[in-house]
Design a protein around this motif. Structure first.
Motif, PDB file in Angstrom:
ATOM      1  N   UNK A  12     -10.057   0.491  -5.089  1.00 49.87           N
ATOM      2  CA  UNK A  12     -10.520  -0.539  -6.098  1.00 49.87           C
ATOM      3  C   UNK A  12     -10.098  -0.234  -7.398  1.00 49.87           C
ATOM      4  N   UNK A  13      -9.913   1.154  -7.645  1.00 51.47           N
ATOM      5  CA  UNK A  13      -9.303   1.653  -8.772  1.00 51.47           C
ATOM      6  C   UNK A  13      -7.785   1.407  -9.085  1.00 51.47           C
ATOM      7  N   UNK A  14      -7.074   1.245  -7.912  1.00 48.67           N
ATOM      8  CA  UNK A  14      -5.618   0.956  -7.975  1.00 48.67           C
ATOM      9  C   UNK A  14      -5.566  -0.734  -8.301  1.00 48.67           C
ATOM     10  N   UNK A  15      -6.200  -1.494  -7.825  1.00 48.92           N
ATOM     11  CA  UNK A  15      -6.287  -2.809  -8.051  1.00 48.92           C
ATOM     12  C   UNK A  15      -6.835  -2.963  -9.478  1.00 48.92           C
ATOM     13  N   UNK A  16      -7.892  -2.341  -9.941  1.00 48.56           N
ATOM     14  CA  UNK A  16      -8.332  -2.500 -11.282  1.00 48.56           C
ATOM     15  C   UNK A  16      -7.047  -2.417 -12.185  1.00 48.56           C
ATOM     16  N   UNK A  72       4.674  -1.091 -17.596  1.00 49.29           N
ATOM     17  CA  UNK A  72       5.463  -1.769 -16.467  1.00 49.29           C
ATOM     18  C   UNK A  72       5.391  -0.681 -15.333  1.00 49.29           C
ATOM     19  N   UNK A  73       5.670   0.853 -15.662  1.00 53.01           N
ATOM     20  CA  UNK A  73       5.779   1.917 -14.632  1.00 53.01           C
ATOM     21  C   UNK A  73       4.543   1.984 -13.928  1.00 53.01           C
ATOM     22  N   UNK A  74       3.437   1.840 -14.461  1.00 51.39           N
ATOM     23  CA  UNK A  74       2.173   1.946 -13.819  1.00 51.39           C
ATOM     24  C   UNK A  74       2.037   0.612 -12.922  1.00 51.39           C
ATOM     25  N   UNK A  75       2.372  -0.365 -13.187  1.00 54.76           N
ATOM     26  CA  UNK A  75       2.281  -1.445 -12.309  1.00 54.76           C
ATOM     27  C   UNK A  75       3.013  -1.315 -11.158  1.00 54.76           C
ATOM     28  N   UNK A  76       4.146  -0.944 -11.357  1.00 59.71           N
ATOM     29  CA  UNK A  76       5.158  -0.692 -10.361  1.00 59.71           C
ATOM     30  C   UNK A  76       4.540   0.496  -9.129  1.00 59.71           C
ATOM     31  N   UNK A  77       4.236   1.395  -9.913  1.00 60.77           N
ATOM     32  CA  UNK A  77       3.687   2.769  -9.213  1.00 60.77           C
ATOM     33  C   UNK A  77       2.352   2.374  -8.051  1.00 60.77           C
ATOM     34  N   UNK A  78       1.572   1.822  -8.863  1.00 59.53           N
ATOM     35  CA  UNK A  78       0.321   1.324  -8.107  1.00 59.53           C
ATOM     36  C   UNK A  78       0.420   0.502  -7.399  1.00 59.53           C
ATOM     37  N   UNK A  79       1.428  -0.751  -7.289  1.00 58.24           N
ATOM     38  CA  UNK A  79       1.721  -1.663  -6.502  1.00 58.24           C
ATOM     39  C   UNK A  79       2.332  -0.952  -5.058  1.00 58.24           C
ATOM     40  N   UNK A  82      -0.720   0.922  -3.422  1.00 59.85           N
ATOM     41  CA  UNK A  82      -1.617  -0.097  -2.932  1.00 59.85           C
ATOM     42  C   UNK A  82      -0.880  -0.663  -1.613  1.00 59.85           C
ATOM     43  N   UNK A  83       0.447  -0.765  -1.439  1.00 61.47           N
ATOM     44  CA  UNK A  83       1.126  -1.229  -0.295  1.00 61.47           C
ATOM     45  C   UNK A  83       0.863  -0.226   0.876  1.00 61.47           C
ATOM     46  N   UNK A  84       1.116   1.176   0.309  1.00 61.53           N
ATOM     47  CA  UNK A  84       0.974   2.063   1.230  1.00 61.53           C
ATOM     48  C   UNK A  84      -0.328   2.307   1.892  1.00 61.53           C
ATOM     49  N   UNK A  85      -1.362   2.170   1.055  1.00 62.81           N
ATOM     50  CA  UNK A  85      -2.854   2.175   1.363  1.00 62.81           C
ATOM     51  C   UNK A  85      -3.008   0.946   2.507  1.00 62.81           C
ATOM     52  N   UNK A  86      -2.543  -0.169   2.150  1.00 58.23           N
ATOM     53  CA  UNK A  86      -2.884  -1.172   2.967  1.00 58.23           C
ATOM     54  C   UNK A  86      -2.222  -1.222   4.589  1.00 58.23           C
ATOM     55  N   UNK A  87      -0.979  -0.519   4.464  1.00 59.13           N
ATOM     56  CA  UNK A  87      -0.401  -0.370   5.640  1.00 59.13           C
ATOM     57  C   UNK A  87      -0.976   0.771   6.435  1.00 59.13           C
ATOM     58  N   UNK A  88      -1.825   1.930   5.952  1.00 61.36           N
ATOM     59  CA  UNK A  88      -2.362   2.924   6.705  1.00 61.36           C
ATOM     60  C   UNK A  88      -3.532   2.227   7.354  1.00 61.36           C
ATOM     61  N   UNK A 111       5.171  -8.039  -2.913  1.00 62.54           N
ATOM     62  CA  UNK A 111       6.092  -6.855  -2.943  1.00 62.54           C
ATOM     63  C   UNK A 111       7.647  -7.174  -3.318  1.00 62.54           C
ATOM     64  N   UNK A 112       8.133  -8.156  -2.393  1.00 67.91           N
ATOM     65  CA  UNK A 112       9.413  -8.684  -2.595  1.00 67.91           C
ATOM     66  C   UNK A 112       9.685  -9.125  -3.788  1.00 67.91           C
ATOM     67  N   UNK A 113       8.898  -9.976  -4.199  1.00 66.75           N
ATOM     68  CA  UNK A 113       9.073 -10.891  -5.621  1.00 66.75           C
ATOM     69  C   UNK A 113       8.972  -9.737  -6.706  1.00 66.75           C
ATOM     70  N   UNK A 114       8.003  -8.834  -6.720  1.00 66.33           N
ATOM     71  CA  UNK A 114       7.928  -7.784  -7.919  1.00 66.33           C
ATOM     72  C   UNK A 114       9.381  -6.818  -7.721  1.00 66.33           C
ATOM     73  N   UNK A 115       9.966  -6.485  -6.595  1.00 64.96           N
ATOM     74  CA  UNK A 115      11.295  -5.680  -6.753  1.00 64.96           C
ATOM     75  C   UNK A 115      12.076  -6.519  -7.174  1.00 64.96           C
TER      76      UNK A 115
END
Length: 227
Positions: A12-16, A72-79, A82-88, A111-115
């Motif tokens: 939740x914190x990452x999403x916020x 921007x850096x925070x947005x990228x890192x937390x994305x 979150x992706x890793x968390x969802x895969x786990x 993820x692709x769009x953001x990259x």
């Protein structure tokens, strides 16, 4: 571990954080677009050059600029986190998936769009921001005052059809990214309501078309003017 650390490490914190940084970057897009549209004024770059010089020497804008890079850096890192968390949470895909009917293409490919947007941003910053800050920019005089002629640098870049194409395609990716990210950010912040959610989605859809389209219009018009 403090409650702040616990919150930031939670899903939740990452999403916020994603939502808050995303909304800030959306606001930045609007302000950035307002400044860039001055490139299209019929005064051979005078308005834009004066605007750029004023913004560059404004202490508040310098602070906001640093904050923007941080977000921007925070947005990228937390994305990525979150992706890793969802895969786990779901290491094996479902045998039968109705993702295409339950979600939009943009939401499934953020993820692709953001990259792609991040790669474009790096190229864009290197070509413009870095040159403005550390490059040798020609100068021009208006009413006895000397300004950096950033308009000349941008005009030269947009005279290259390949860069114009890359820019326009990147804005298409940005549009898809915004089409999901805009409404998703409000939903994450709990601003969900049967009355307001449809309006937020509608505004998000319009925003995701108009803002990237206006950004894309700038290099297209400036390229046409060089023909």
């Amino acid at each position: 571990m403090s409650w702040v650390t616990k919150t930031l490490n939670s899903t939740l914190g990452k999403k916020l954080l994603m939502a808050l940084t995303g909304l800030f970057l959306i606001l930045f897009l609007v302000v950035h677009l307002a400044g860039n549209l001055q490139l299209l004024l019929p005064d051979e770059g005078e308005s834009f050059n004066i605007y750029a010089e004023t913004m560059a020497n404004n202490p508040l804008i310098k602070v906001v600029s640093i904050g923007n890079f941080a977000f921007i850096l925070i947005h990228v890192i937390w994305a990525i986190l979150l992706t890793k968390t969802n895969k786990k949470a779901r290491p094996v895909s479902y045998a039968v998936s109705n993702a295409s009917t339950n979600s939009t293409w943009a939401s499934r490919n953020m993820g692709i769009l953001g990259t792609v947007i991040l790669l474009f941003l790096i190229i864009h910053l290197r070509g413009f921001w870095y040159e403005f800050k550390f490059g040798e920019i020609p100068t021009i005089v208006y009413d006895g005052i000397t300004y950096k002629n950033g308009f000349a640098i941008i005009s030269e870049a947009y005279s290259n059809i390949l860069y114009v194409i890359v820019y326009v395609v990147a804005m298409g990716f940005l549009g898809f990214h915004l089409s999901h990210g805009f409404a998703s950010a409000f939903q994450t912040l709990g601003l969900n309501h049967v009355k307001y959610s449809p309006l937020i989605k509608k505004v998000g859809s319009i925003f995701s078309i108009v803002i990237p389209a206006l950004f894309a219009l700038i290099p297209i018009v400036m390229y046409i003017q060089t023909l």
